[in-house]
Motif scaffolding. Structure first.
Motif, PDB file in Angstrom:
ATOM      1  N   SER A 192     -41.230  24.338  48.113  1.00  9.31           N
ATOM      2  CA  SER A 192     -41.901  25.555  48.577  1.00  9.31           C
ATOM      3  C   SER A 192     -40.904  26.519  49.211  1.00  9.31           C
ATOM      4  N   SER A 193     -41.174  27.805  49.028  1.00 12.61           N
ATOM      5  CA  SER A 193     -40.346  28.826  49.682  1.00 12.61           C
ATOM      6  C   SER A 193     -41.062  30.162  49.598  1.00 12.61           C
ATOM      7  N   HIS A 194     -40.490  31.174  50.267  1.00  4.65           N
ATOM      8  CA  HIS A 194     -40.993  32.540  50.157  1.00  4.65           C
ATOM      9  C   HIS A 194     -40.597  33.073  48.782  1.00  4.65           C
ATOM     10  N   ALA A 195     -41.538  33.736  48.135  1.00 11.14           N
ATOM     11  CA  ALA A 195     -41.290  34.232  46.783  1.00 11.14           C
ATOM     12  C   ALA A 195     -40.188  35.277  46.723  1.00 11.14           C
ATOM     13  N   ALA A 196     -39.861  35.902  47.846  1.00 12.40           N
ATOM     14  CA  ALA A 196     -38.836  36.944  47.849  1.00 12.40           C
ATOM     15  C   ALA A 196     -37.419  36.377  47.795  1.00 12.40           C
ATOM     16  N   HIS A 197     -37.261  35.064  48.048  1.00 12.90           N
ATOM     17  CA  HIS A 197     -35.930  34.467  48.104  1.00 12.90           C
ATOM     18  C   HIS A 197     -35.652  33.627  46.855  1.00 12.90           C
ATOM     19  N   PRO A 198     -34.394  33.434  46.505  1.00 20.53           N
ATOM     20  CA  PRO A 198     -34.049  32.602  45.344  1.00 20.53           C
ATOM     21  C   PRO A 198     -34.559  31.170  45.520  1.00 20.53           C
ATOM     22  N   ASN A 199     -35.023  30.582  44.405  1.00 23.56           N
ATOM     23  CA  ASN A 199     -35.490  29.192  44.431  1.00 23.56           C
ATOM     24  C   ASN A 199     -35.406  28.642  43.013  1.00 23.56           C
ATOM     25  N   ASP A 200     -34.520  27.694  42.819  1.00 24.97           N
ATOM     26  CA  ASP A 200     -34.352  27.096  41.491  1.00 24.97           C
ATOM     27  C   ASP A 200     -35.222  25.861  41.293  1.00 24.97           C
ATOM     28  N   ASP A 201     -36.128  25.629  42.207  1.00 21.14           N
ATOM     29  CA  ASP A 201     -36.961  24.419  42.118  1.00 21.14           C
ATOM     30  C   ASP A 201     -38.435  24.798  42.233  1.00 21.14           C
ATOM     31  N   ASN A 202     -38.862  25.708  41.337  1.00 25.76           N
ATOM     32  CA  ASN A 202     -40.236  26.198  41.288  1.00 25.76           C
ATOM     33  C   ASN A 202     -41.088  25.202  40.500  1.00 25.76           C
ATOM     34  N   ALA A 203     -42.110  24.636  41.117  1.00 27.28           N
ATOM     35  CA  ALA A 203     -42.923  23.605  40.469  1.00 27.28           C
ATOM     36  C   ALA A 203     -43.574  24.106  39.186  1.00 27.28           C
ATOM     37  N   ILE A 204     -43.939  25.391  39.152  1.00 26.31           N
ATOM     38  CA  ILE A 204     -44.558  25.934  37.944  1.00 26.31           C
ATOM     39  C   ILE A 204     -43.565  25.917  36.793  1.00 26.31           C
ATOM     40  N   LEU A 205     -42.332  26.354  37.060  1.00 24.80           N
ATOM     41  CA  LEU A 205     -41.323  26.371  35.994  1.00 24.80           C
ATOM     42  C   LEU A 205     -40.941  24.952  35.583  1.00 24.80           C
ATOM     43  N   ASN A 206     -40.948  24.034  36.528  1.00 28.91           N
ATOM     44  CA  ASN A 206     -40.688  22.633  36.183  1.00 28.91           C
ATOM     45  C   ASN A 206     -41.793  22.081  35.275  1.00 28.91           C
ATOM     46  N   ALA A 207     -43.016  22.471  35.565  1.00 26.86           N
ATOM     47  CA  ALA A 207     -44.133  22.057  34.711  1.00 26.86           C
ATOM     48  C   ALA A 207     -44.008  22.652  33.317  1.00 26.86           C
ATOM     49  N   VAL A 208     -43.600  23.911  33.257  1.00 28.69           N
ATOM     50  CA  VAL A 208     -43.458  24.589  31.956  1.00 28.69           C
ATOM     51  C   VAL A 208     -42.471  23.849  31.063  1.00 28.69           C
ATOM     52  N   LYS A 209     -41.385  23.344  31.656  1.00 31.96           N
ATOM     53  CA  LYS A 209     -40.399  22.602  30.859  1.00 31.96           C
ATOM     54  C   LYS A 209     -41.038  21.366  30.217  1.00 31.96           C
ATOM     55  N   ASP A 210     -41.837  20.657  31.008  1.00 31.87           N
ATOM     56  CA  ASP A 210     -42.485  19.470  30.465  1.00 31.87           C
ATOM     57  C   ASP A 210     -43.581  19.844  29.461  1.00 31.87           C
ATOM     58  N   ILE A 211     -44.318  20.907  29.749  1.00 34.08           N
ATOM     59  CA  ILE A 211     -45.346  21.354  28.804  1.00 34.08           C
ATOM     60  C   ILE A 211     -44.705  21.726  27.475  1.00 34.08           C
ATOM     61  N   HIS A 212     -43.550  22.354  27.535  1.00 35.91           N
ATOM     62  CA  HIS A 212     -42.832  22.695  26.308  1.00 35.91           C
ATOM     63  C   HIS A 212     -42.486  21.427  25.528  1.00 35.91           C
ATOM     64  N   TRP A 213     -42.082  20.376  26.237  1.00 29.89           N
ATOM     65  CA  TRP A 213     -41.787  19.119  25.543  1.00 29.89           C
ATOM     66  C   TRP A 213     -43.039  18.595  24.841  1.00 29.89           C
ATOM     67  N   PHE A 214     -44.184  18.614  25.525  1.00 27.60           N
ATOM     68  CA  PHE A 214     -45.423  18.131  24.915  1.00 27.60           C
ATOM     69  C   PHE A 214     -45.759  18.888  23.633  1.00 27.60           C
ATOM     70  N   THR A 215     -45.508  20.169  23.619  1.00 27.87           N
ATOM     71  CA  THR A 215     -45.881  20.975  22.454  1.00 27.87           C
ATOM     72  C   THR A 215     -44.869  20.883  21.317  1.00 27.87           C
ATOM     73  N   GLN A 216     -43.653  20.424  21.615  1.00 25.86           N
ATOM     74  CA  GLN A 216     -42.611  20.393  20.587  1.00 25.86           C
ATOM     75  C   GLN A 216     -42.298  18.992  20.059  1.00 25.86           C
ATOM     76  N   TYR A 217     -42.607  17.967  20.810  1.00 24.47           N
ATOM     77  CA  TYR A 217     -42.206  16.618  20.417  1.00 24.47           C
ATOM     78  C   TYR A 217     -42.935  16.170  19.148  1.00 24.47           C
ATOM     79  N   LYS A 218     -42.209  15.510  18.249  1.00 26.50           N
ATOM     80  CA  LYS A 218     -42.785  14.981  17.020  1.00 26.50           C
ATOM     81  C   LYS A 218     -42.620  13.460  16.995  1.00 26.50           C
ATOM     82  N   PHE A 219     -43.708  12.763  16.854  1.00 27.94           N
ATOM     83  CA  PHE A 219     -43.662  11.313  16.747  1.00 27.94           C
ATOM     84  C   PHE A 219     -43.170  10.905  15.360  1.00 27.94           C
ATOM     85  N   ASP A 220     -42.439   9.813  15.321  1.00 27.42           N
ATOM     86  CA  ASP A 220     -41.830   9.380  14.060  1.00 27.42           C
ATOM     87  C   ASP A 220     -42.856   8.948  13.028  1.00 27.42           C
ATOM     88  N   LYS A 221     -43.870   8.202  13.486  1.00 31.72           N
ATOM     89  CA  LYS A 221     -44.821   7.608  12.534  1.00 31.72           C
ATOM     90  C   LYS A 221     -46.018   8.538  12.315  1.00 31.72           C
TER      91      LYS A 221
END
Length: 361
Positions: A192-221
């Motif tokens: 958590s932090s004030h939105a006006a200051h730099p923060n490289d650990d935004n939970a929303i952006l961290n979630a987006v990275k994982d959501i992107h994996w869910f939408t792109q991953y292809k199972f082998d079988k």
């Protein structure tokens, strides 16, 4: 016997016996976990035909008259619970209305029509002697919520089951495989932090990275019947006000598994590939199928029915024996506004069920 060889009088008699039952079921609210009144209606229907029944919670079942535990057994199963009507209804969802060859009402298509057509097939064979298989009919609860107090709760009480026909709207084609359901609740963390200051650990952006994996991953079988495992993010939630970077972002992923992966396998694979904390709501609802060379499947194909793999889940997921879905109606009508089933679909279903079963019984 094909569908033409079953006499019209026989079909009409069976149809008329169960149409009033279907109308009574529609007229009686039976939301999941509150199916007690429709359970009584089904019990009374069988009682009126001098057929003994068994009951556990809101699940009803009956055996054919000459049941023989030494013989293999077919389970005919469908559910009598419904979802709640959506806000788009223009008709009374609890008033069974016949109009233009259709029967309107909540649960008419999912799964009243499939249930009563299986009951008709059970009535047809009930008093017949020297069948190759026993037949058990179950009218069960909590299917719409994948609840634990439905067919799963009574399965071991039924005796040995060799295969099951699950009544769901399939246009009377053979759904020989069904995708499993795995619901994943995920939580991405951040700082958590004030939105006006730099923060490289935004939970929303961290979630987006994982959501992107869910939408792109292809199972082998990839299944020749059910295709790929499909993962779809469906819910996301985070933050409380505009100027605060949240430290948590939760999201939900709907996963539809094919028969080549167990839900547990998929769950562990996801955990290995995302940073979010992942919790499975249940691992119970696995993919299910029946072999293409099964006698029932071959009998169905022989009278011109087709086969396919179903993307939607049903009681098949908790029935551990080989199984298929089959019933009148159209899956896309389920849970829709002003739900309906064509009356001719029910009549045709009675013919087809009896015709296929006759080939193996």
């Amino acid at each position: 016997m094909n569908t033409q060889q079953l006499s019209n009088n026989t079909v009409t008699d069976l149809y008329e016996k169960t149409l009033s039952l279907l109308k009574n079921l529609i007229a009686t609210p039976s939301f999941s976990k509150s199916e007690d009144k429709t359970a009584i209606i089904i019990e009374d229907f069988f009682k009126s035909h001098e057929i003994p029944t068994n009951r556990s919670m809101n699940n009803i079942w009956a055996y054919n008259k000459y049941y023989d535990a030494s013989k293999p057994t077919i389970l005919l199963n469908s559910h009598h619970d419904t979802v709640k009507p959506n806000t788009g209804y223009t008709l009374d969802p609890f008033e069974p209305i016949e109009k233009d060859g259709k029967l309107y009402g909540l649960g008419s298509n999912d799964a009243g029509g499939p249930l009563v057509s299986l009951i008709c097939a059970f009535l047809y064979f009930y008093e017949k002697e020297n069948l190759n298989y026993n037949i058990i009919i179950t009218a069960t609860a909590e299917e719409e919520i994948s609840g634990v107090n439905g067919v799963e709760s009574i399965y071991k009480q039924l005796g040995k089951i060799d295969f099951a026909i699950v009544g769901e709207p399939t246009e009377m084609n053979l759904a020989i495989a069904e995708k499993g359901l795995l619901v994943l609740d995920c939580e991405a963390s951040g700082t958590s932090s004030h939105a006006a200051h730099p923060n490289d650990d935004n939970a929303i952006l961290n979630a987006v990275k994982d959501i992107h994996w869910f939408t792109q991953y292809k199972f082998d079988k990839v299944s020749p019947i059910l295709g790929e495992v499909k993962m779809t993010p469906t819910i996301i939630n985070s933050g409380s006000q505009h100027n605060v970077v949240p430290n948590s972002c939760s999201f939900t992923v709907d996963v539809r598994t094919n028969e080549l992966y167990s839900n547990e396998e998929v769950y562990h694979l996801v955990q290995e590939n995302v940073n979010s904390k992942v919790t499975a709501r249940s691992l119970r609802l696995n993919s299910s199928s029946i072999p293409m060379d099964h006698p029932y499947v071959k009998a169905g194909l022989a009278i011109g029915r087709t086969y396919y793999g179903s993307p939607t889940s049903s009681d098949q997921a908790v029935i551990p024996c080989p199984s298929l879905k089959m019933g009148p109606g159209l899956s896309t009508r389920s849970h829709s506004s002003d739900e309906f089933i064509y009356l001719d679909e029910i009549k045709e279903a009675i013919q087809i069920h009896i015709s296929i079963l006759t080939q193996i019984l």
